[in-house]
Design an enzyme around this catalytic site. Structure first.
Site, short mmCIF file in Angstrom:
data_model
loop_
_atom_site.label_atom_id
_atom_site.label_comp_id
_atom_site.label_asym_id
_atom_site.label_seq_id
_atom_site.Cartn_x
_atom_site.Cartn_y
_atom_site.Cartn_z
N ASN A 22 -2.67 12.93 -2.93
CA ASN A 22 -3.61 13.42 -3.95
C ASN A 22 -4.15 14.80 -3.59
O ASN A 22 -4.32 15.66 -4.46
CB ASN A 22 -4.77 12.44 -4.11
CG ASN A 22 -4.39 11.26 -4.99
OD1 ASN A 22 -3.51 11.35 -5.83
ND2 ASN A 22 -5.05 10.13 -4.77
N GLU A 61 -4.85 2.51 -4.21
CA GLU A 61 -3.39 2.59 -4.14
C GLU A 61 -2.78 1.31 -3.58
O GLU A 61 -1.62 1.29 -3.15
CB GLU A 61 -2.96 3.78 -3.26
CG GLU A 61 -3.29 3.64 -1.80
CD GLU A 61 -4.67 4.19 -1.44
OE1 GLU A 61 -4.88 4.53 -0.26
OE2 GLU A 61 -5.54 4.26 -2.34
N ASP A 67 0.85 -1.19 0.00
CA ASP A 67 0.00 0.00 0.00
C ASP A 67 0.88 1.24 0.00
O ASP A 67 1.86 1.33 0.75
CB ASP A 67 -0.91 0.00 1.23
CG ASP A 67 -2.00 1.05 1.13
OD1 ASP A 67 -3.00 0.81 0.43
OD2 ASP A 67 -1.84 2.12 1.75
#
Length: 353
Positions: A184, A219, A176
């Site tokens: 983001n 992700e 991860d």
């Protein structure tokens, strides 16, 4: 005469094979539709359904057309055979001339049907290529071009069956990207997508060819590690972790950096595919809870740190105090002055006074 009649029946046999292939193609597309429906996001299901249904309708219409041609050819063939029988029973008609005319018509009908079969083969190949594209798309993540979750489930099921049969080691790793939501929010989703693609490539480069890297979702990535113990899986995860941490990801001229956390678990007696992934996910959660940018392994009933080599903290040198730095510099200057005086033939002790 029997040779000509046998030759006349060959297109029908070939057409039977072609129709069988069309039926198989139809079944494959139907199965693909159900598979895509189960793995696709709700917003895209309607669009994908329309695409598959259009393909199925096209195959159905084409199959019906070819089947009609076959029926027409068979009916024509029966009429020609009836003419031959009548010619043999009617002494007023020359049998050889009638037979020659019938054979000519049979050959002409065969030529027409063969052309139709050639068209059918071309159409079938085109549909097969289109179906192959859909199948690849159904098992591939569009952004990273890695296999997707559905591909992971299928591959893991096959690997797990092998493990149950041969008991060769099998491990699963969950990976991860750390703080990716914050990334983001800071840099924008386009930058996030660009970094996701580059992280995927970095992870892929750090793995063996036999390892299966997939985008699990968002992700998060997953890796199937065949013939790998949990200890070796921890080493592989550590290589991936350092590869990502040391990589400078570029986006619009900017250098961006991210780290990853990894969790590894090895298949054990009593495991299923679901419990194996669950234990790897628990190890990933432990890595994130421990501060991220590290590896944890699920070993038996416990979780343990699995990094190979020194941790990032151990690689960071301790800061020097300004007083210590000043003292060290003064000592170096005194030693250098003493050495110069010795070379000049002077007594350092007397000259220093």
């Amino acid at each position: 005469m029997p040779t000509e009649l046998a030759a006349a029946s060959l297109p029908i046999f070939a057409l039977g094979i072609g129709l069988g292939a069309l039926v198989v193609l139809t079944a494959l597309m139907a199965g693909l539709w159900y598979g895509r429906r189960s793995s696709a996001p709700p917003a895209s299901i309607e669009f994908q359904t329309e695409q598959i249904l259009r393909m199925l309708q096209g195959v159905s219409r084409f199959t019906s057309g070819v089947a009609g041609d076959v029926s027409e050819h068979q009916e024509h063939f029966r009429r020609l055979l009836a003419r031959l029988n009548n010619a043999e029973k009617n002494p007023g008609e020359t049998s050889d001339e009638a037979a020659s005319e019938v054979v000519h018509e049979i050959l002409s009908a065969n030529d027409a049907l063969q052309k139709r079969l050639d068209d059918a083969e071309t159409a079938l190949k085109n549909q097969s290529h289109e179906l192959a594209g859909y199948m690849t798309e159904a098992r591939t993540d569009g952004l990273t071009e890695l296999p997707n979750r559905r591909s992971f489930d299928d591959d893991l099921a096959a690997r797990f069956a092998q493990w149950k049969r041969y008991r060769t080691p099998l491990s699963v790793m969950m990976v991860d990207i750390d703080h990716f939501k914050k990334f983001n929010d800071t840099h924008g989703h386009l930058a996030g997508d660009a970094v996701l693609k580059q992280v995927a490539q970095t992870l892929r480069d750090a793995l063996r060819r036999s390892d299966v890297l997939v985008r699990f979702g968002g992700e998060e990535f997953a890796v199937i590690l065949p013939s790998t113990t949990v200890a070796d899986g921890g080493i592989a995860a550590s290589h991936m972790l350092h590869a990502v941490a040391e990589k400078a990801f570029l986006y619009e001229g900017k250098v961006l950096r991210v780290t990853v956390s990894c969790g590894v678990a090895e298949a054990q007696p009593g495991d299923t595919e679901i419990t194996l992934v669950k234990r790897a996910d628990e190890a990933l959660y432990a890595a994130k809870k421990a501060g991220r940018n590290c590896v944890y392994r699920h070993v038996g009933d416990r979780l343990e740190r699995g990094d190979a080599g020194p941790t990032p903290a151990a690689l960071t040198p301790a800061p020097l105090s300004s007083q210590k730095t000043a003292n060290d510099f003064s000592q170096v200057c005194d030693d250098l002055r003493r050495r110069l005086l010795e070379v000049a033939g002077k007594d350092p002790q007397r000259d220093s006074t």
